[in-house]
Design a protein around this motif. Structure first.
Motif, mmCIF file in Angstrom:
data_model
loop_
_atom_site.group_PDB
_atom_site.id
_atom_site.type_symbol
_atom_site.label_atom_id
_atom_site.label_comp_id
_atom_site.label_asym_id
_atom_site.label_seq_id
_atom_site.Cartn_x
_atom_site.Cartn_y
_atom_site.Cartn_z
ATOM 1 N N ASP A 199 76.314 -43.668 81.305
ATOM 2 C CA ASP A 199 77.418 -44.127 80.457
ATOM 3 C C ASP A 199 78.037 -45.442 80.928
ATOM 4 O O ASP A 199 79.060 -45.879 80.402
ATOM 5 N N MET A 200 77.418 -46.095 81.912
ATOM 6 C CA MET A 200 77.932 -47.358 82.434
ATOM 7 C C MET A 200 77.446 -48.542 81.598
ATOM 8 O O MET A 200 76.297 -48.561 81.156
ATOM 9 N N THR A 201 78.322 -49.509 81.396
ATOM 10 C CA THR A 201 77.943 -50.766 80.749
ATOM 11 C C THR A 201 77.646 -51.782 81.836
ATOM 12 O O THR A 201 78.508 -52.054 82.670
ATOM 13 N N PRO A 202 76.442 -52.339 81.877
ATOM 14 C CA PRO A 202 76.084 -53.287 82.942
ATOM 15 C C PRO A 202 77.050 -54.465 83.006
ATOM 16 O O PRO A 202 77.548 -54.931 81.985
ATOM 17 N N SER A 203 77.293 -54.948 84.201
ATOM 18 C CA SER A 203 78.173 -56.096 84.392
ATOM 19 C C SER A 203 77.518 -57.364 83.865
ATOM 20 O O SER A 203 76.311 -57.431 83.659
ATOM 21 N N GLU A 237 76.999 -59.928 85.484
ATOM 22 C CA GLU A 237 76.083 -60.431 86.507
ATOM 23 C C GLU A 237 74.660 -59.972 86.227
ATOM 24 O O GLU A 237 73.694 -60.650 86.569
ATOM 25 N N ILE A 238 74.529 -58.800 85.603
ATOM 26 C CA ILE A 238 73.210 -58.244 85.303
ATOM 27 C C ILE A 238 72.702 -58.751 83.955
ATOM 28 O O ILE A 238 71.558 -59.190 83.830
ATOM 29 N N THR A 239 73.548 -58.695 82.945
ATOM 30 C CA THR A 239 73.120 -59.067 81.590
ATOM 31 C C THR A 239 73.123 -60.564 81.345
ATOM 32 O O THR A 239 72.493 -61.054 80.411
ATOM 33 N N GLY A 240 73.872 -61.303 82.191
ATOM 34 C CA GLY A 240 74.016 -62.737 81.963
ATOM 35 C C GLY A 240 75.185 -63.059 81.062
ATOM 36 O O GLY A 240 75.446 -64.227 80.773
ATOM 37 N N GLY A 241 75.911 -62.031 80.602
ATOM 38 C CA GLY A 241 77.064 -62.254 79.752
ATOM 39 C C GLY A 241 76.674 -62.722 78.364
ATOM 40 O O GLY A 241 75.547 -62.497 77.902
ATOM 41 N N PRO A 242 77.565 -63.409 77.685
ATOM 42 C CA PRO A 242 77.312 -63.819 76.292
ATOM 43 C C PRO A 242 76.244 -64.899 76.146
ATOM 44 O O PRO A 242 75.794 -65.166 75.037
ATOM 45 N N TRP A 243 75.855 -65.520 77.264
ATOM 46 C CA TRP A 243 74.903 -66.629 77.169
ATOM 47 C C TRP A 243 73.452 -66.166 77.072
ATOM 48 O O TRP A 243 72.559 -66.980 76.880
ATOM 49 N N TYR A 244 73.220 -64.868 77.224
ATOM 50 C CA TYR A 244 71.846 -64.348 77.186
ATOM 51 C C TYR A 244 71.664 -63.388 76.017
ATOM 52 O O TYR A 244 72.550 -62.591 75.706
ATOM 53 N N VAL A 253 70.847 -39.088 95.908
ATOM 54 C CA VAL A 253 70.464 -40.273 95.145
ATOM 55 C C VAL A 253 71.486 -40.531 94.044
ATOM 56 O O VAL A 253 71.912 -41.673 93.818
ATOM 57 N N TYR A 254 71.902 -39.468 93.351
ATOM 58 C CA TYR A 254 72.891 -39.603 92.269
ATOM 59 C C TYR A 254 74.198 -40.190 92.797
ATOM 60 O O TYR A 254 74.792 -41.068 92.160
ATOM 61 N N LYS A 255 74.657 -39.731 93.960
ATOM 62 C CA LYS A 255 75.925 -40.196 94.520
ATOM 63 C C LYS A 255 75.884 -41.695 94.814
ATOM 64 O O LYS A 255 76.857 -42.420 94.573
ATOM 65 N N HIS A 256 74.753 -42.167 95.339
ATOM 66 C CA HIS A 256 74.654 -43.597 95.649
ATOM 67 C C HIS A 256 74.564 -44.425 94.372
ATOM 68 O O HIS A 256 75.099 -45.543 94.316
ATOM 69 N N ILE A 257 73.907 -43.905 93.359
ATOM 70 C CA ILE A 257 73.854 -44.612 92.072
ATOM 71 C C ILE A 257 75.248 -44.656 91.458
ATOM 72 O O ILE A 257 75.679 -45.676 90.919
ATOM 73 N N GLN A 258 75.961 -43.564 91.569
ATOM 74 C CA GLN A 258 77.335 -43.495 91.053
ATOM 75 C C GLN A 258 78.232 -44.510 91.764
ATOM 76 O O GLN A 258 79.065 -45.173 91.130
ATOM 77 N N ALA A 259 78.054 -44.649 93.070
ATOM 78 C CA ALA A 259 78.886 -45.571 93.851
ATOM 79 C C ALA A 259 78.621 -47.025 93.490
ATOM 80 O O ALA A 259 79.487 -47.887 93.684
ATOM 81 N N SER A 260 77.440 -47.332 92.956
ATOM 82 C CA SER A 260 77.113 -48.712 92.587
ATOM 83 C C SER A 260 77.827 -49.163 91.320
ATOM 84 O O SER A 260 77.845 -50.356 90.998
ATOM 85 N N LYS A 261 78.392 -48.217 90.565
ATOM 86 C CA LYS A 261 79.153 -48.488 89.346
ATOM 87 C C LYS A 261 78.339 -49.338 88.371
ATOM 88 O O LYS A 261 77.176 -49.061 88.136
ATOM 89 N N ASN A 262 78.959 -50.410 87.817
ATOM 90 C CA ASN A 262 78.254 -51.185 86.774
ATOM 91 C C ASN A 262 77.392 -52.310 87.348
ATOM 92 O O ASN A 262 76.843 -53.115 86.609
ATOM 93 N N GLU A 263 77.278 -52.356 88.684
ATOM 94 C CA GLU A 263 76.406 -53.346 89.312
ATOM 95 C C GLU A 263 74.987 -52.811 89.475
ATOM 96 O O GLU A 263 74.046 -53.579 89.654
ATOM 97 N N GLY A 264 74.834 -51.471 89.426
ATOM 98 C CA GLY A 264 73.518 -50.885 89.584
ATOM 99 C C GLY A 264 73.017 -50.962 91.018
ATOM 100 O O GLY A 264 73.620 -51.632 91.867
ATOM 101 N N ILE A 265 71.933 -50.272 91.296
ATOM 102 C CA ILE A 265 71.372 -50.262 92.650
ATOM 103 C C ILE A 265 69.858 -50.328 92.572
ATOM 104 O O ILE A 265 69.229 -49.716 91.696
ATOM 105 N N TRP A 266 69.272 -51.079 93.451
ATOM 106 C CA TRP A 266 67.826 -51.294 93.510
ATOM 107 C C TRP A 266 67.174 -50.170 94.301
ATOM 108 O O TRP A 266 67.790 -49.589 95.203
ATOM 109 N N VAL A 267 65.916 -49.844 93.996
ATOM 110 C CA VAL A 267 65.211 -48.756 94.678
ATOM 111 C C VAL A 267 65.149 -49.006 96.180
ATOM 112 O O VAL A 267 65.347 -48.087 96.976
ATOM 113 N N ARG A 268 64.890 -50.243 96.566
ATOM 114 C CA ARG A 268 64.796 -50.547 97.999
ATOM 115 C C ARG A 268 66.136 -50.317 98.695
ATOM 116 O O ARG A 268 66.177 -49.859 99.850
#
Length: 303
Positions: free
Chosen positions: A141-145, A147-154, A82-97
């Motif tokens: 230690d990852m900063t969300p992209s 795409e996830i946070t919405g950038g400066p507009w959110y 599970v850790y390896k797949h989460i690591q591979a998702s980098k700053n995009e994150g991964i959904w449980v499904r």
């Protein structure tokens, strides 16, 4: 065998994308048997010091660094998977499904693994502005992209319309101040004029005047300008050439922007082309520019 394993691990550490079988074979003298190299790779894989990578149709071996080995110490095989797949998702994150689909583990096993990894402060969950009901997982230690946070507009998962409108207003005022001759604001520049502001110049204006503490990217500025274009406040002008130290070079990447004259909101003329026409003062019953020849009128009447 220990020397063979050490050499393999050292070689793999030097390559971020891992090494393939041919590279490993070339790293050893002919006196070292291929079987010894294969056994060394297998032992390192069993110890978790190497991991397999699929690069195209090629299998490569990536070295797992000591700090990463320390983080994985004490984890079960399922938790490591599970850790390896989460690591591979980098700053995009991964959904449980998605985790369930990639690992082929039961939902209960994944839930327990995620709980353990969170307790060990190895991963964290974040919410996406695009999918508010989904919980995404990424390394601690990852900063969300953006795409996830919405950038400066959110702000706190909410669209910050006040911030957007204020920033757009500053952009428009800067563009307007550079769209018409200062000695005669009612006049317009000729078609050959190349002094209108580009997105990069607008970005420098925003950052240089400390209008906001938020770090805006080139893409963020383009988003603001696109909004102003759709609002009918500015227009894009293709910058065919730009002068640099006396040399002329093509510049197809950066547009120039010109502000459109906007009349009183309550005026009925704001709904017809004349209300925002850049050559309104030159329009007459006769000549090149007339209501009868107006392309804007034809489009407006046929809408």
């Amino acid at each position: 065998m220990a020397d063979v394993e050490g050499t393999i691990y050292s070689i793999a550490l030097e390559e971020a994308q891992g090494v393939d079988n041919e590279q490993l074979r070339d790293a050893f003298p002919e006196s070292v048997q291929l079987e010894a190299i294969v056994n060394g790779v297998n032992r390192l894989l069993q110890k978790g010091m190497l991991e397999l990578l699929q690069v195209g149709n090629q299998v490569r071996y990536r070295a797992v660094r000591s700090d990463e080995l320390a983080r994985l110490a004490g984890l079960t095989t399922d938790e490591q998977l599970v850790y390896k797949h989460i690591q591979a998702s980098k700053n995009e994150g991964i959904w449980v499904r998605t985790l369930k689909m990639k690992t082929n583990l039961l939902q209960g096993v994944i839930t327990r693994a995620l709980k353990t990894l969170e307790q060990k402060a190895l991963i964290k969950s974040v919410k996406s502005v695009k999918h508010p009901t989904r919980k995404l997982y990424m390394l601690i230690d990852m900063t969300p992209s953006s795409e996830i946070t919405g950038g400066p507009w959110y702000t706190d998962q909410e669209l910050d319309t006040d911030f957007i409108n204020q920033l757009a207003k500053q952009c428009y005022q800067f563009i307007y101040a550079n769209s018409y001759p200062k000695h005669n604001p009612q006049a317009i520049y000729p078609a050959s004029y190349t002094g209108f502001k580009t997105s990069s110049q607008i970005k420098r204006f925003i950052s240089g005047h400390n209008i906001t503490n938020v770090d805006l990217s080139d893409e963020n500025i383009e988003e603001l300008l696109t909004m102003l274009v759709y609002d009918g406040k500015i227009e894009r002008i293709a910058a065919a050439f730009e002068m640099d130290a006396g040399k002329t070079s093509s510049s197809g990447k950066d547009f120039m922007y010109r502000a459109l004259r906007i009349t009183d909101k309550d005026s009925p003329f704001t709904d017809i082309p004349c209300g925002r026409c850049p050559v309104f003062d030159k329009c007459s019953d006769t000549g090149v520019i007339t209501p009868g020849k107006c392309e804007y009128f034809k489009k407006w009447l046929s809408f």
